[in-house]
Design a protein around this motif. Sequence first.
Motif, mmCIF file in Angstrom:
data_model
loop_
_atom_site.group_PDB
_atom_site.id
_atom_site.type_symbol
_atom_site.label_atom_id
_atom_site.label_comp_id
_atom_site.label_asym_id
_atom_site.label_seq_id
_atom_site.Cartn_x
_atom_site.Cartn_y
_atom_site.Cartn_z
ATOM 1 N N LYS A 58 24.775 -6.675 -48.075
ATOM 2 C CA LYS A 58 24.576 -5.751 -49.193
ATOM 3 C C LYS A 58 23.612 -4.634 -48.809
ATOM 4 O O LYS A 58 23.861 -3.460 -49.096
ATOM 5 C CB LYS A 58 24.050 -6.494 -50.421
ATOM 6 C CG LYS A 58 25.096 -7.353 -51.102
ATOM 7 C CD LYS A 58 24.512 -8.086 -52.286
ATOM 8 C CE LYS A 58 25.571 -8.957 -52.945
ATOM 9 N NZ LYS A 58 25.036 -9.728 -54.073
ATOM 10 N N ILE A 59 22.518 -4.988 -48.164
ATOM 11 C CA ILE A 59 21.551 -3.979 -47.723
ATOM 12 C C ILE A 59 22.224 -3.003 -46.764
ATOM 13 O O ILE A 59 22.016 -1.785 -46.854
ATOM 14 C CB ILE A 59 20.319 -4.641 -47.065
ATOM 15 C CG1 ILE A 59 19.540 -5.480 -48.079
ATOM 16 C CG2 ILE A 59 19.430 -3.602 -46.389
ATOM 17 C CD1 ILE A 59 18.820 -4.690 -49.142
ATOM 18 N N ASN A 60 23.033 -3.513 -45.854
ATOM 19 C CA ASN A 60 23.748 -2.632 -44.920
ATOM 20 C C ASN A 60 24.661 -1.659 -45.650
ATOM 21 O O ASN A 60 24.752 -0.481 -45.286
ATOM 22 C CB ASN A 60 24.541 -3.446 -43.901
ATOM 23 C CG ASN A 60 23.666 -4.085 -42.856
ATOM 24 O OD1 ASN A 60 22.572 -3.609 -42.577
ATOM 25 N ND2 ASN A 60 24.134 -5.174 -42.278
ATOM 26 N N VAL A 61 25.351 -2.132 -46.670
ATOM 27 C CA VAL A 61 26.212 -1.254 -47.465
ATOM 28 C C VAL A 61 25.363 -0.198 -48.177
ATOM 29 O O VAL A 61 25.661 0.999 -48.132
ATOM 30 C CB VAL A 61 27.041 -2.059 -48.499
ATOM 31 C CG1 VAL A 61 27.707 -1.132 -49.511
ATOM 32 C CG2 VAL A 61 28.078 -2.917 -47.800
ATOM 33 N N LEU A 62 24.283 -0.637 -48.820
ATOM 34 C CA LEU A 62 23.460 0.278 -49.604
ATOM 35 C C LEU A 62 22.797 1.356 -48.752
ATOM 36 O O LEU A 62 22.559 2.467 -49.221
ATOM 37 C CB LEU A 62 22.402 -0.505 -50.378
ATOM 38 C CG LEU A 62 22.946 -1.466 -51.431
ATOM 39 C CD1 LEU A 62 21.826 -2.286 -52.031
ATOM 40 C CD2 LEU A 62 23.714 -0.716 -52.503
ATOM 41 N N LEU A 63 22.521 1.028 -47.505
ATOM 42 C CA LEU A 63 21.866 1.987 -46.615
ATOM 43 C C LEU A 63 22.842 2.702 -45.687
ATOM 44 O O LEU A 63 22.417 3.465 -44.819
ATOM 45 C CB LEU A 63 20.766 1.289 -45.809
ATOM 46 C CG LEU A 63 19.623 0.708 -46.644
ATOM 47 C CD1 LEU A 63 18.610 0.022 -45.759
ATOM 48 C CD2 LEU A 63 18.971 1.778 -47.512
ATOM 49 N N PHE A 67 26.438 5.578 -48.990
ATOM 50 C CA PHE A 67 25.712 5.274 -50.219
ATOM 51 C C PHE A 67 24.214 5.571 -50.171
ATOM 52 O O PHE A 67 23.517 5.334 -51.150
ATOM 53 C CB PHE A 67 25.906 3.796 -50.586
ATOM 54 C CG PHE A 67 27.334 3.430 -50.843
ATOM 55 C CD1 PHE A 67 28.005 3.894 -51.954
ATOM 56 C CD2 PHE A 67 28.021 2.617 -49.954
ATOM 57 C CE1 PHE A 67 29.328 3.560 -52.190
ATOM 58 C CE2 PHE A 67 29.346 2.279 -50.171
ATOM 59 C CZ PHE A 67 30.003 2.747 -51.290
ATOM 60 N N VAL A 68 23.709 6.084 -49.070
ATOM 61 C CA VAL A 68 22.260 6.219 -48.928
ATOM 62 C C VAL A 68 21.649 7.138 -49.992
ATOM 63 O O VAL A 68 20.568 6.849 -50.512
ATOM 64 C CB VAL A 68 21.864 6.648 -47.495
ATOM 65 C CG1 VAL A 68 22.239 8.087 -47.213
ATOM 66 C CG2 VAL A 68 20.395 6.392 -47.254
ATOM 67 N N LYS A 69 22.314 8.202 -50.375
ATOM 68 C CA LYS A 69 21.762 9.091 -51.402
ATOM 69 C C LYS A 69 21.724 8.405 -52.768
ATOM 70 O O LYS A 69 20.750 8.535 -53.509
ATOM 71 C CB LYS A 69 22.569 10.387 -51.481
ATOM 72 C CG LYS A 69 22.333 11.294 -50.305
ATOM 73 C CD LYS A 69 23.099 12.583 -50.440
ATOM 74 C CE LYS A 69 22.869 13.458 -49.214
ATOM 75 N NZ LYS A 69 23.605 14.722 -49.298
ATOM 76 N N GLN A 70 22.773 7.677 -53.095
ATOM 77 C CA GLN A 70 22.800 6.954 -54.360
ATOM 78 C C GLN A 70 21.748 5.844 -54.373
ATOM 79 O O GLN A 70 21.109 5.593 -55.399
ATOM 80 C CB GLN A 70 24.191 6.349 -54.616
ATOM 81 C CG GLN A 70 25.267 7.371 -54.801
ATOM 82 C CD GLN A 70 25.980 7.716 -53.501
ATOM 83 O OE1 GLN A 70 25.419 7.693 -52.418
ATOM 84 N NE2 GLN A 70 27.252 8.074 -53.616
ATOM 85 N N THR A 71 21.570 5.191 -53.230
ATOM 86 C CA THR A 71 20.562 4.131 -53.146
ATOM 87 C C THR A 71 19.167 4.720 -53.271
ATOM 88 O O THR A 71 18.288 4.127 -53.914
ATOM 89 C CB THR A 71 20.722 3.344 -51.830
ATOM 90 O OG1 THR A 71 22.039 2.780 -51.802
ATOM 91 C CG2 THR A 71 19.700 2.230 -51.734
#
Length: 89
Positions: A58-63, A67-71
């Motif tokens: 999940k962390i890999n997806v979020l970063l 998705f980095v701007k949304q995160t």
Amino acid sequence: MCIPPKLRLCLFCNEDIIEDETQFLLHCCKYRDIRESYFINRIIPYVYDFENLNDNEKINVLLSDKFVKQTAELLWNCFDIRRKNMYNI
């Protein structure tokens, strides 16, 4: 002053849980509503099995680049909630 990791307890979860990046981003009860809305509206439409991933995945997806701007926006909002609750702003 550096606080040893074992003493970095989450101020919002009442279970003596160590607050680290994963706990803050994926598990802290204080940010549950904003996190769930973010995942439902911005992640799951593109990563349909997101809820079944382990925390590292999940962390890999979020970063990821996608998705980095949304995160970053999610983190900003979580820190805003944290600041308001910790300092009664």
